[in-house]
Design an enzyme around this catalytic site. Structure first.
Site, short mmCIF file in Angstrom:
data_model
loop_
_atom_site.label_atom_id
_atom_site.label_comp_id
_atom_site.label_asym_id
_atom_site.label_seq_id
_atom_site.Cartn_x
_atom_site.Cartn_y
_atom_site.Cartn_z
N LEU A 1 -5.06 3.12 10.17
CA LEU A 1 -5.76 4.17 9.69
C LEU A 1 -6.38 3.46 8.32
O LEU A 1 -5.31 2.34 7.47
CB LEU A 1 -4.99 5.17 9.09
CG LEU A 1 -6.30 6.06 8.66
CD1 LEU A 1 -7.13 7.28 10.00
CD2 LEU A 1 -5.56 7.38 8.00
N ASP A 2 -7.56 2.99 8.79
CA ASP A 2 -8.18 1.39 7.81
C ASP A 2 -8.93 2.16 6.50
O ASP A 2 -9.64 3.60 7.40
CB ASP A 2 -9.00 0.97 8.06
CG ASP A 2 -9.48 0.00 7.35
OD1 ASP A 2 -9.45 -0.61 6.81
OD2 ASP A 2 -11.47 0.25 7.16
N ASP B 1 -4.42 -2.24 12.32
CA ASP B 1 -4.55 -0.74 11.96
C ASP B 1 -4.54 0.60 11.94
O ASP B 1 -5.94 1.14 12.40
CB ASP B 1 -5.95 -1.51 10.54
CG ASP B 1 -5.57 -1.04 9.45
OD1 ASP B 1 -6.33 -1.13 8.38
OD2 ASP B 1 -5.04 -0.10 9.22
N ASP C 1 1.07 -1.71 -0.47
CA ASP C 1 0.12 0.18 -0.18
C ASP C 1 0.87 1.56 0.34
O ASP C 1 1.93 1.73 1.10
CB ASP C 1 -0.87 0.45 1.09
CG ASP C 1 -1.82 -1.64 1.38
OD1 ASP C 1 -2.05 -2.16 0.13
OD2 ASP C 1 -2.58 -1.33 2.34
N GLU D 1 -0.50 -2.38 10.40
CA GLU D 1 0.14 -2.36 9.47
C GLU D 1 0.68 -2.49 8.69
O GLU D 1 1.61 -2.38 7.26
CB GLU D 1 -1.27 -2.18 8.76
CG GLU D 1 -0.88 -2.15 6.63
CD GLU D 1 -2.31 -1.43 6.51
OE1 GLU D 1 -3.13 -0.47 7.44
OE2 GLU D 1 -2.22 -1.16 4.94
N GLU D 2 1.24 -0.49 9.43
CA GLU D 2 2.43 0.62 9.08
C GLU D 2 3.64 0.17 8.72
O GLU D 2 4.14 0.59 8.98
CB GLU D 2 2.29 1.67 9.12
CG GLU D 2 0.43 2.06 8.63
CD GLU D 2 0.77 2.17 7.51
OE1 GLU D 2 1.37 1.38 5.96
OE2 GLU D 2 -0.89 1.55 6.32
N GLU E 1 -7.07 -6.16 10.06
CA GLU E 1 -8.78 -6.69 9.41
C GLU E 1 -9.36 -7.38 9.77
O GLU E 1 -10.58 -7.31 10.68
CB GLU E 1 -8.38 -6.25 7.98
CG GLU E 1 -7.74 -5.46 8.06
CD GLU E 1 -7.06 -4.60 6.61
OE1 GLU E 1 -6.51 -5.65 6.05
OE2 GLU E 1 -7.27 -3.57 7.17
N ASP F 1 -1.77 7.00 7.35
CA ASP F 1 -1.10 6.78 7.51
C ASP F 1 0.17 6.59 8.46
O ASP F 1 0.12 6.09 9.71
CB ASP F 1 -0.54 5.39 6.13
CG ASP F 1 -2.15 4.76 5.70
OD1 ASP F 1 -1.63 5.26 4.69
OD2 ASP F 1 -2.89 4.79 6.39
#
Ligand code: AHG
Ligand code: MN
Ligand code: MN
Ligand code: MN
Length: 337
Positions: free
Chosen positions: A122-123, A120, A70, A99-100, A282, A76
């Site tokens: 910022l989804d 996560d 991504d 996630e990051e 998620e 994010d």
């Protein structure tokens, strides 16, 4: 004219978690303090999302790409740092997966606690520039007995989570959370900075009238998936087709599904053999919440919460929502076996 009754006995998220904690005599209060750190992170992200345009926080973070491929948005990266700092400083966390961040974060001994948080930050961030609802998704495991907090404490089935939740940043900040005893929804009162209980004991309808999937991938779906969605769009005589609703932010699509019923799906397809959504931060939290609200979450063939990730950013297909709707999908996939 009847006087507007002032509520003088507000139930905040902290108070509700403390009430829940009192039900478990052995509770130490650590989880309450950890959830306070999660709340701080969500409040901080909420203000940044709200001011994003004013502070030029929209757009890409200099072209950086995360391990999932991504493109990272500025928000994010900022949201990620906010949560890492809030969680570390709580002193209740041993392992974090974001996630990051490519690798799991093992908290240094002097700040280490007994929980693992997968999140996560910022989804739905691809939507942020368009002002569409985004959110934060999180799940919490307790470290295994005898463990000092390692990656093995998070490579576990989702059913071993003790808390799952999300905070959706829309017209207001809505926190939806389960500590394993049902699902409750809270709305942030910006005036006092507290999440107030507004949706107690959320229960998903047993069947809905909405399906939520990215039909742009229909060309790549397997036969069972195609058969299922066609059954909703072209039902037998006398039955109405389902409505299509797809926002493209998992938090927003799942929030609507929990409240209105129906199906949200990100299926496996010929392009992505495990679908797109990441298991730990998620699929597992959303599956946990859906089951706690009386719904179901499957990959097509098995219960999402029974899968064990091999790596922290593993993906899995997901169909979640009203139990009767999920059963329809399960029956179609069973025919395939
Ligand atoms: P994230 O912004 O955290 O990377 O998540 C995006 C996810 C999820 O929010 C949403 O359901 C899905 O991507 C949408 O994917 P498509 O644009 O492929 O439909
Ligand atoms: Mn992303
Ligand atoms: Mn996401
Ligand atoms: Mn994200």
């Amino acid at each position: 004219m009847s006087e507007e009754k002032v509520t003088t006995d507000i139930i905040t998220l902290t108070r509700h978690v403390l009430d829940e904690q009192r039900r478990h005599k052995e509770a130490s209060g650590d989880l309450t303090l950890l959830l306070n750190a999660v709340q701080l992170g969500c409040k901080f992200v909420a203000t940044n999302v709200r001011k994003a345009r004013l502070l030029n926080l929209v757009g890409l973070a200099g072209g950086a790409v995360n391990i999932s491929g991504d493109e990272q948005k500025k928000l994010d990266v900022i949201s990620n740092e906010i949560f890492i700092n809030a969680l570390r400083s709580s002193g209740k966390v041993a392992v974090m997966v974001s996630e990051e961040d490519d690798e799991a974060i093992i908290v240094e001994d002097e700040m280490k606690g007994k929980y693992c948080v997968v999140f996560d930050p910022l989804d739905g961030s691809s939507n942020i520039d368009a002002g569409v609802n985004v959110g934060t998704i999180f799940g919490i495991y307790k470290i295994k007995d005898g463990s000092n907090g390692t990656i093995s404490d998070v490579l576990r089935p989702g059913r071993e989570m003790v808390v799952a939740g999300y905070c959706m940043y829309g017209s207001s900040a809505n926190m939806v959370i389960s500590v394993g005893n049902g699902v409750d929804g809270y709305t942030l009162d910006n005036a006092i900075g507290e999440f107030i209980l507004t949706h107690p004991n959320i229960k998903i309808p047993t069947r809905g009238k909405i399906y939520s999937v990215n039909e742009g991938n229909a060309k790549y779906w397997d036969e069972s998936c195609t058969e299922y969605f066609n059954s909703l769009k072209f039902p037998p005589e006398g039955k109405n087709p389902y409505s299509a609703r797809y926002i493209g932010s998992m938090v927003a699509d799942v929030h609507r599904t929990l409240l209105y019923g129906g199906i949200f799906a990100y299926p496996a397809d010929k392009k992505s053999k495990n679908g797109k959504l990441r298991m730990l931060y998620e699929c597992f939290p959303m599956a946990f919440l859906t089951e706690q609200a009386g719904g179901r979450a499957i990959t097509g063939k098995e219960r999402v919460l029974d899968i064990t990730p091999q790596k922290i950013h593993d993906r899995c297909p997901i169909f979640l929502g009203s139990k009767d709707d999920v059963e329809d999908i399960e029956n179609i996939y069973k025919k395939q076996c």
